[in-house]
Enzyme design. Sequence first.
Site, PDB file in Angstrom:
ATOM      1  N   CYS A  38       0.851  -1.200   0.000  1.00  0.00           N
ATOM      2  CA  CYS A  38       0.000   0.000   0.000  1.00  0.00           C
ATOM      3  C   CYS A  38       0.884   1.246   0.000  1.00  0.00           C
ATOM      4  O   CYS A  38       2.051   1.186   0.413  1.00  0.00           O
ATOM      5  CB  CYS A  38      -0.850  -0.024   1.272  1.00  0.00           C
ATOM      6  SG  CYS A  38      -1.815   1.475   1.542  1.00  0.00           S
ATOM      7  N   THR A  40       0.690   3.493   2.088  1.00  0.00           N
ATOM      8  CA  THR A  40       1.070   3.664   3.499  1.00  0.00           C
ATOM      9  C   THR A  40       2.393   2.946   3.783  1.00  0.00           C
ATOM     10  O   THR A  40       3.249   3.470   4.515  1.00  0.00           O
ATOM     11  CB  THR A  40      -0.038   3.088   4.409  1.00  0.00           C
ATOM     12  OG1 THR A  40      -1.250   3.762   4.107  1.00  0.00           O
ATOM     13  CG2 THR A  40       0.295   3.250   5.871  1.00  0.00           C
ATOM     14  N   HIS A  43       5.166   5.073   2.652  1.00  0.00           N
ATOM     15  CA  HIS A  43       5.481   6.138   3.629  1.00  0.00           C
ATOM     16  C   HIS A  43       6.357   5.571   4.748  1.00  0.00           C
ATOM     17  O   HIS A  43       7.307   6.215   5.201  1.00  0.00           O
ATOM     18  CB  HIS A  43       4.195   6.705   4.250  1.00  0.00           C
ATOM     19  CG  HIS A  43       3.379   7.528   3.302  1.00  0.00           C
ATOM     20  ND1 HIS A  43       3.804   8.735   2.812  1.00  0.00           N
ATOM     21  CD2 HIS A  43       2.166   7.309   2.740  1.00  0.00           C
ATOM     22  CE1 HIS A  43       2.888   9.232   1.994  1.00  0.00           C
ATOM     23  NE2 HIS A  43       1.879   8.378   1.932  1.00  0.00           N
ATOM     24  N   HIS A  63      -0.829  -4.373   5.815  1.00  0.00           N
ATOM     25  CA  HIS A  63      -2.227  -4.562   6.231  1.00  0.00           C
ATOM     26  C   HIS A  63      -3.117  -5.087   5.105  1.00  0.00           C
ATOM     27  O   HIS A  63      -4.310  -5.233   5.298  1.00  0.00           O
ATOM     28  CB  HIS A  63      -2.796  -3.244   6.781  1.00  0.00           C
ATOM     29  CG  HIS A  63      -2.677  -2.108   5.810  1.00  0.00           C
ATOM     30  ND1 HIS A  63      -1.555  -1.337   5.723  1.00  0.00           N
ATOM     31  CD2 HIS A  63      -3.518  -1.661   4.869  1.00  0.00           C
ATOM     32  CE1 HIS A  63      -1.711  -0.438   4.768  1.00  0.00           C
ATOM     33  NE2 HIS A  63      -2.897  -0.618   4.226  1.00  0.00           N
ATOM     34  N   CYS A  96     -17.767   3.305  21.357  1.00  0.00           N
ATOM     35  CA  CYS A  96     -18.054   4.725  21.145  1.00  0.00           C
ATOM     36  C   CYS A  96     -19.426   4.885  20.496  1.00  0.00           C
ATOM     37  O   CYS A  96     -20.057   3.918  20.068  1.00  0.00           O
ATOM     38  CB  CYS A  96     -16.974   5.367  20.269  1.00  0.00           C
ATOM     39  SG  CYS A  96     -17.026   4.818  18.560  1.00  0.00           S
ATOM     40  N   ARG A 200       0.598   5.328 -15.488  1.00  0.00           N
ATOM     41  CA  ARG A 200      -0.649   5.037 -14.768  1.00  0.00           C
ATOM     42  C   ARG A 200      -1.874   5.396 -15.596  1.00  0.00           C
ATOM     43  O   ARG A 200      -2.897   4.706 -15.540  1.00  0.00           O
ATOM     44  CB  ARG A 200      -0.639   5.768 -13.436  1.00  0.00           C
ATOM     45  CG  ARG A 200       0.341   5.066 -12.505  1.00  0.00           C
ATOM     46  CD  ARG A 200       0.358   5.612 -11.129  1.00  0.00           C
ATOM     47  NE  ARG A 200       0.799   4.576 -10.212  1.00  0.00           N
ATOM     48  CZ  ARG A 200       0.948   4.759  -8.910  1.00  0.00           C
ATOM     49  NH1 ARG A 200       0.680   5.919  -8.376  1.00  0.00           N
ATOM     50  NH2 ARG A 200       1.339   3.764  -8.151  1.00  0.00           N
TER      51      ARG A 200
HETATM   52  P1  NAD Z   1      -0.895   6.925  -5.088  1.00  0.00           P
HETATM   53  O1  NAD Z   1       0.040   7.871  -4.448  1.00  0.00           O
HETATM   54  O2  NAD Z   1      -0.387   5.645  -5.637  1.00  0.00           O
HETATM   55  O3  NAD Z   1      -1.671   7.683  -6.291  1.00  0.00           O
HETATM   56  C1  NAD Z   1      -1.886   9.056  -6.323  1.00  0.00           C
HETATM   57  C2  NAD Z   1      -1.761   9.474  -7.771  1.00  0.00           C
HETATM   58  O4  NAD Z   1      -2.062  10.872  -7.851  1.00  0.00           O
HETATM   59  C3  NAD Z   1      -0.347   9.280  -8.337  1.00  0.00           C
HETATM   60  O5  NAD Z   1      -0.402   8.431  -9.473  1.00  0.00           O
HETATM   61  C4  NAD Z   1       0.098  10.699  -8.648  1.00  0.00           C
HETATM   62  O6  NAD Z   1       0.915  10.759  -9.817  1.00  0.00           O
HETATM   63  C5  NAD Z   1      -1.254  11.396  -8.876  1.00  0.00           C
HETATM   64  N1  NAD Z   1      -1.198  12.863  -8.801  1.00  0.00           N
HETATM   65  C6  NAD Z   1      -0.322  13.667  -8.148  1.00  0.00           C
HETATM   66  N2  NAD Z   1      -0.590  14.966  -8.400  1.00  0.00           N
HETATM   67  C7  NAD Z   1      -1.659  14.994  -9.230  1.00  0.00           C
HETATM   68  C8  NAD Z   1      -2.422  16.036  -9.845  1.00  0.00           C
HETATM   69  N3  NAD Z   1      -2.116  17.330  -9.656  1.00  0.00           N
HETATM   70  N4  NAD Z   1      -3.457  15.690 -10.627  1.00  0.00           N
HETATM   71  C9  NAD Z   1      -3.784  14.404 -10.831  1.00  0.00           C
HETATM   72  N5  NAD Z   1      -3.098  13.363 -10.284  1.00  0.00           N
HETATM   73  C10 NAD Z   1      -2.045  13.661  -9.490  1.00  0.00           C
HETATM   74  O7  NAD Z   1      -2.054   6.683  -4.034  1.00  0.00           O
HETATM   75  P2  NAD Z   1      -3.189   5.541  -3.905  1.00  0.00           P
HETATM   76  O8  NAD Z   1      -2.662   4.419  -3.124  1.00  0.00           O
HETATM   77  O9  NAD Z   1      -3.823   5.276  -5.225  1.00  0.00           O
HETATM   78  O10 NAD Z   1      -4.197   6.354  -2.958  1.00  0.00           O
HETATM   79  C11 NAD Z   1      -4.870   7.507  -3.433  1.00  0.00           C
HETATM   80  C12 NAD Z   1      -4.899   8.609  -2.391  1.00  0.00           C
HETATM   81  O11 NAD Z   1      -5.733   8.209  -1.301  1.00  0.00           O
HETATM   82  C13 NAD Z   1      -3.563   8.980  -1.769  1.00  0.00           C
HETATM   83  O12 NAD Z   1      -3.535  10.379  -1.573  1.00  0.00           O
HETATM   84  C14 NAD Z   1      -3.573   8.256  -0.428  1.00  0.00           C
HETATM   85  O13 NAD Z   1      -2.777   8.900   0.542  1.00  0.00           O
HETATM   86  C15 NAD Z   1      -5.033   8.348  -0.061  1.00  0.00           C
HETATM   87  N6  NAD Z   1      -5.565   7.296   0.805  1.00  0.00           N
HETATM   88  C16 NAD Z   1      -6.479   7.678   1.733  1.00  0.00           C
HETATM   89  C17 NAD Z   1      -7.082   6.714   2.507  1.00  0.00           C
HETATM   90  C18 NAD Z   1      -8.157   7.121   3.459  1.00  0.00           C
HETATM   91  O14 NAD Z   1      -8.633   6.267   4.214  1.00  0.00           O
HETATM   92  N7  NAD Z   1      -8.586   8.384   3.436  1.00  0.00           N
HETATM   93  C19 NAD Z   1      -6.752   5.357   2.372  1.00  0.00           C
HETATM   94  C20 NAD Z   1      -5.816   5.008   1.407  1.00  0.00           C
HETATM   95  C21 NAD Z   1      -5.228   5.984   0.617  1.00  0.00           C
HETATM   96 ZN    ZN Z   2     -15.473   3.063  18.331  1.00  0.00          ZN
END
Ligand code: NAD
Ligand code: ZN
Length: 343
Positions: A38, A40, A43, A63, A96, A200
Site C-alpha cells: 500500500c 502507506t 510512507h 495490512h 463509542c 498510470r
Molecule cells: P498513489 O500515491 O499511488 O496515487 C496518487 C496518484 O495521484 C499518483 O499516481 C500521482 O501521480 C497522482 N497525482 C499527483 N498529483 C496529481 C495532480 N495534480 N493531478 C492528478 N493526479 C495527481 O495513491 P493511492 O494508493 O492510489 O491512494 C490515493 C490517495 O488516497 C492517496 O492520496 C492516499 O494517501 C489516499 N488514501 C487515503 C485513505 C483514506 O482512508 N482516506 C486510504 C488510502 C489511501
Molecule cells: Zn469506536
Amino acid sequence: MKALVKKHAEEGLWLEDVPLPKVGNNDVLIKIQKTAICGTDIHIYNWDDWAQKTIPVPMTIGHEFAGSIVELGANVEGLELGDLVSGEGHIVCERCRNCLAGRRHLCPNTIGVGVNRTGCFAEYLSIPAKNVYRPNTPIPPEVLACFDPYGNAVHTALSFNMVGEDVLITGAGPIGIMAAMVAAHCGARNIVITDLNEYRLNLARTIVPKAIPVNVAKETITRDMMRALGILEGFDVGLEMSGSPDAFREMLSKMINGGGIAMLGIMPNGTGINWDDVVFKGLHIKGIYGREIFETWYKGTMMYQSGLPLEKIITHRFHYSDFQQGFDVMRSGESGKVVLSWE
Ligand code: NAD
Ligand code: ZN
C-alpha cells in the site's frame, strides 16, 4: 517466522526472524498466502514525517493480505480452520457512539494493523475474529489481498449515485484506477481520470476502456473538451484520489452546481481553495476514511462476482524474499498493485 520489519528509525525495511504472534481467545491465526503493498507502506519505508510520528520501531508492517485460518481462539465462532480470508485493517473500539450505532468506520479509537500494531507482511498474522472477512464467493488469494484498497475505492465511488452521471477522478494511482472500474461497473456516463504519470494513465485506459485519461502535466481539462463529451454544466461526481491541492482546486472549478465530491486523498494541512466554488455551487463534499465495515466489503465482493475485473490492477508479483524489488517498483510510480507471495 519470517517478517518484514521496520527495524530502524530510517529508510528501508528488514527481513527478520520474529516470534509467532500470540493468539488471544477472540483472535484467529492466519497463514499468509499473499500480501499487497500500500502507499502507506511506502510512507513507512521512506520514513517520512508521518511515519516518524506514527510507527513504533521495531514493528512488522503491512495490512493488505489474504490467507487461510490455521488457529481459532477459544471464543471464536462462525469461522473454520482452512477458511480463505482477508481482514479489515481498522480495529475499532465497539463502545463509542459511532461503533454502537453501526458506523464503525467512524470510530475515533481506531487502531491500524501494520500501523499501530503488528502487521501482515509475515508468514502468520493474528487479528481479532471480528475483523476477519470471509468472502462468500471464490476469490483468488492475490485478488483478495487487494480488497483493503479496493474497499477504499468502493467506499469513495459509492458515496454518490453514479448511474448516468459524469465522473471526474483525480489521481490514477491503484485506488483511482479501481474507482474508475467501479464507476464503469455502476453505469457512469463519462469517466475522466487525471494524473501526471503516463504509465498510470495508460494502465487506467487499458483496464477501463471507457475511462478518458488526461495528463494534467501536459493539458488541462477545458470546457471544450467537456462539451465534446456532452458535459455542459460540469461533472456530477468528483472522486479525489491524488492528495494534490492542484487537482482538488481543478476539480472544484469543474463541478456542476449541487455536485458531490468524495475525498480519499489526504490534502496537506493549510491547503487553500476557492470557497466560492463550494458555497455558491452548493457542493456536497464528503471525507472518506477506510471502508464501511463490512458493507463496503460486501459491495466490493458482489461487484467482483458480477464482472468487475479487479485482478487487472495487479501488475507485479514477487516472492517475499525479493521484497526490495517490490518496494522499488512501487516507489518508481510505474506500477498498479504489487503483490508479495508468502508461500
Ligand atoms: P498513489 O500515491 O499511488 O496515487 C496518487 C496518484 O495521484 C499518483 O499516481 C500521482 O501521480 C497522482 N497525482 C499527483 N498529483 C496529481 C495532480 N495534480 N493531478 C492528478 N493526479 C495527481 O495513491 P493511492 O494508493 O492510489 O491512494 C490515493 C490517495 O488516497 C492517496 O492520496 C492516499 O494517501 C489516499 N488514501 C487515503 C485513505 C483514506 O482512508 N482516506 C486510504 C488510502 C489511501
Ligand atoms: Zn469506536
